[in-house]
Scaffold this active site. Structure first.
Site, PDB file in Angstrom:
ATOM      1  N   CYS A  74       0.845  -1.192   0.000  1.00  0.00           N
ATOM      2  CA  CYS A  74       0.000   0.000   0.000  1.00  0.00           C
ATOM      3  C   CYS A  74       0.882   1.243   0.000  1.00  0.00           C
ATOM      4  O   CYS A  74       1.881   1.290   0.713  1.00  0.00           O
ATOM      5  CB  CYS A  74      -0.881  -0.029   1.253  1.00  0.00           C
ATOM      6  SG  CYS A  74      -1.974   1.373   1.431  1.00  0.00           S
ATOM      7  N   HIS A 125      -9.295  -4.039  -1.291  1.00  0.00           N
ATOM      8  CA  HIS A 125      -8.293  -3.211  -0.616  1.00  0.00           C
ATOM      9  C   HIS A 125      -8.765  -1.753  -0.562  1.00  0.00           C
ATOM     10  O   HIS A 125      -8.689  -1.116   0.497  1.00  0.00           O
ATOM     11  CB  HIS A 125      -6.962  -3.335  -1.378  1.00  0.00           C
ATOM     12  CG  HIS A 125      -5.830  -2.569  -0.797  1.00  0.00           C
ATOM     13  ND1 HIS A 125      -4.789  -3.188  -0.132  1.00  0.00           N
ATOM     14  CD2 HIS A 125      -5.547  -1.243  -0.794  1.00  0.00           C
ATOM     15  CE1 HIS A 125      -3.927  -2.260   0.256  1.00  0.00           C
ATOM     16  NE2 HIS A 125      -4.351  -1.067  -0.141  1.00  0.00           N
ATOM     17  N   GLU A 126      -9.291  -1.237  -1.675  1.00  0.00           N
ATOM     18  CA  GLU A 126      -9.740   0.163  -1.716  1.00  0.00           C
ATOM     19  C   GLU A 126     -11.039   0.366  -0.934  1.00  0.00           C
ATOM     20  O   GLU A 126     -11.215   1.400  -0.279  1.00  0.00           O
ATOM     21  CB  GLU A 126      -9.882   0.649  -3.161  1.00  0.00           C
ATOM     22  CG  GLU A 126      -8.610   0.568  -3.983  1.00  0.00           C
ATOM     23  CD  GLU A 126      -7.360   1.156  -3.334  1.00  0.00           C
ATOM     24  OE1 GLU A 126      -7.470   2.136  -2.558  1.00  0.00           O
ATOM     25  OE2 GLU A 126      -6.264   0.642  -3.593  1.00  0.00           O
ATOM     26  N   HIS A 176     -10.064   0.808   2.551  1.00  0.00           N
ATOM     27  CA  HIS A 176      -9.601   2.181   2.838  1.00  0.00           C
ATOM     28  C   HIS A 176     -10.786   3.082   3.157  1.00  0.00           C
ATOM     29  O   HIS A 176     -10.727   3.881   4.090  1.00  0.00           O
ATOM     30  CB  HIS A 176      -8.835   2.769   1.651  1.00  0.00           C
ATOM     31  CG  HIS A 176      -7.382   2.442   1.647  1.00  0.00           C
ATOM     32  ND1 HIS A 176      -6.527   2.738   2.688  1.00  0.00           N
ATOM     33  CD2 HIS A 176      -6.609   1.842   0.705  1.00  0.00           C
ATOM     34  CE1 HIS A 176      -5.300   2.342   2.390  1.00  0.00           C
ATOM     35  NE2 HIS A 176      -5.323   1.787   1.183  1.00  0.00           N
TER      36      HIS A 176
END
Length: 170
Positions: free
Chosen positions: A99, A142-143, A146
């Protein structure tokens, strides 16, 4: 509208650990944010995704593009989504992740290998669904994390699954 390259914030920045707010995908500032995310992603070597919290904005917006990545199977090209959510997730597999907000570490994270995500394109008013797999599915999860205030480090099994990022000399 053209995107500006923004500074990527690093852990332990507070915005990275705070759940982001839903957005109005048609708002001018969200359209600009989407452009900025893409511009920032494009100038960052090896970057396949970038979420608004990574540029210091607590908004549920992110960009992903796994085009040309060797681990990608299904590729939708450049995706920018607002208020994305996971509709279906299956075939869980462990894989290594890194990341831009945690530049010195990578880690093994278990994620769905088959995925259906729903969200809104910037400027759009109709929810769209994306069905994908493999590396693109991992990047989307993953996003989305976030936007929920989670880093990949929050998903590793423990310290034994975290590694120093390898630096390759040219």
């Amino acid at each position: 509208m053209t995107g500006a390259v923004r500074t990527v914030v690093r852990a332990p920045a507070e915005v990275l650990g705070t759940p982001s707010e839903p957005v109005d995908p048609t708002a001018p500032e969200i359209l600009q944010l989407a452009e900025d995310l893409v511009a920032t992603m494009r100038v960052s070597p090896g970057c396949v995704g970038l979420a608004a919290p990574q540029v210091g904005v607590g908004a549920q917006v992110f960009a992903v593009d796994v085009t040309g990545h060797p681990k990608a199977r299904t590729v939708h090209g450049q995706l920018v989504l607002c208020n994305a959510r996971i509709v279906e997730a299956s075939q869980w597999q462990k894989g290594r992740e890194g990341c831009m907000s945690v530049p010195d570490l990578t880690g093994d994270v278990k994620r769905a290998n088959r995925l259906v995500v729903a969200g809104f394109a910037p400027g759009g008013t109709e929810e769209i669904e994306i069905t994908t797999d493999a590396f693109e599915a991992r990047a989307l999860q993953h996003e989305i994390d976030h936007c929920a205030g989670l880093l990949f480090l929050d998903r590793v099994a423990g310290a034994h699954a975290v590694y120093a990022r390898k630096v390759y000399l040219e």
